[in-house]
Write an enzyme that holds these catalytic residues in place. Sequence first.
Site, PDB file in Angstrom:
ATOM      1  N   GLU A 240       0.826  -1.204   0.000  1.00  0.00           N
ATOM      2  CA  GLU A 240       0.000   0.000   0.000  1.00  0.00           C
ATOM      3  C   GLU A 240       0.861   1.255   0.000  1.00  0.00           C
ATOM      4  O   GLU A 240       0.602   2.196  -0.767  1.00  0.00           O
ATOM      5  CB  GLU A 240      -0.937  -0.013   1.210  1.00  0.00           C
ATOM      6  CG  GLU A 240      -1.997   1.077   1.168  1.00  0.00           C
ATOM      7  CD  GLU A 240      -3.101   0.834   2.178  1.00  0.00           C
ATOM      8  OE1 GLU A 240      -3.852  -0.139   2.009  1.00  0.00           O
ATOM      9  OE2 GLU A 240      -3.213   1.632   3.130  1.00  0.00           O
ATOM     10  N   GLN A 277       7.893  35.623 -11.816  1.00  0.00           N
ATOM     11  CA  GLN A 277       8.755  34.685 -11.098  1.00  0.00           C
ATOM     12  C   GLN A 277       8.059  34.067  -9.892  1.00  0.00           C
ATOM     13  O   GLN A 277       8.328  32.906  -9.542  1.00  0.00           O
ATOM     14  CB  GLN A 277      10.035  35.399 -10.667  1.00  0.00           C
ATOM     15  CG  GLN A 277      11.167  34.444 -10.280  1.00  0.00           C
ATOM     16  CD  GLN A 277      12.473  35.181 -10.069  1.00  0.00           C
ATOM     17  OE1 GLN A 277      12.505  36.212  -9.381  1.00  0.00           O
ATOM     18  NE2 GLN A 277      13.544  34.689 -10.654  1.00  0.00           N
TER      19      GLN A 277
END
Length: 377
Positions: A240, A277
């Site tokens: 899992e 940015q």
Amino acid sequence: MHFDWSAEQQAAYEATLAAVRKEFPGPVRDGSFSRKDWLVLGGLGLLGLSVPAEYGGGGLGALETAHRVEAFGRGCPDTGLVFAASAHLFACAMPLVGFAGAAAKKRFLPGIASGELVAGNAMTEEGAGSDVSRLATIATEAPGGFVLNGTKSFVSNGPEADVFVTYATTDPSLGHLGITGFVVARETGGLHVGGPQEKMGLQSVPAGPVTFEDCFVPKEQVLGVPGQGGAIFQHSMSWERACLFAGYVGMLDRVMEQSVEYARSRRQFGAPIGNHQSVSNRVADMKLRLEGARLLLYSACWQMDQGRPSLIGTALSKLAVSQAAVANALDAVAVFGGRGYLREWGVEAVLRDSIPATIFSGTSDIQRLVIAKELGL
């Protein structure tokens, strides 16, 4: 060690991606999956990827299985459905593959792989979450089997499940060495299934309590041998923590693509927001987390296929993927701005579906504890 997929493996990935996009285009649903959904998943082979072919599965190893689950998570906007299928396969089918007797395998595995059966993993209790050695559910030996009594508080797929993989204490004095695993059909007398609980996210996964009240389970449905349940559960957690979280890697890919596309098309201050940015740096960080998590997951699965599964490897993988899922979801909401908060765009659902990744299959703090112990601390 390298992860260069063969042409056949890449073709299987692309075929799964295309099929999932066709069958499950979205939007994310508010309720649990339907039986029709489940049969479609079975038909696509996604419910039995790592189940041996003799029981109707794909017979794949951990790494190839993860690659296909990754395609599933990338193609399906409903992460809850991906989780439901993966919990069914890794927490329920794989303990049967590894530890059930021949009769139990023949009875349950073909239906689990085909989608005719839904499986639920019944482990968590009110007083036993991270500490699974403290199970209050008791299994008392009786002629021909065991009698189970106790309540499991949170069973993924529970309200819909036809079969449960569960764990109970057979010898309280032995801690985790006194736990035994069982596979129990829903119609078994004394098994009572509660209704679905309301959750923050993963809406397609119905979850609820399951109670055993003088529930007799024949010895043929014991997993492994009495007292082996703790080891069996950890075996399922290896599958899992590695393969299930490949679905989240696929989700991260999908959100990455959506964020880049949106940053290119959305204009503010006379330019695409991706030119700013503050946005481009955020997207770059999303990519960094995604690729780091992917490599750790592939490494953990590769080690499993080599027959030397690593506790620290699966813990690092699970921690990296789950933390990346939450961080990238938050960044995606920020990139989309106000639209990231609106349900129609689907980004807010990614955040809600990511948060439980840091809780189930062992919390992030438990993964850090495992890592620290493996390092000798």
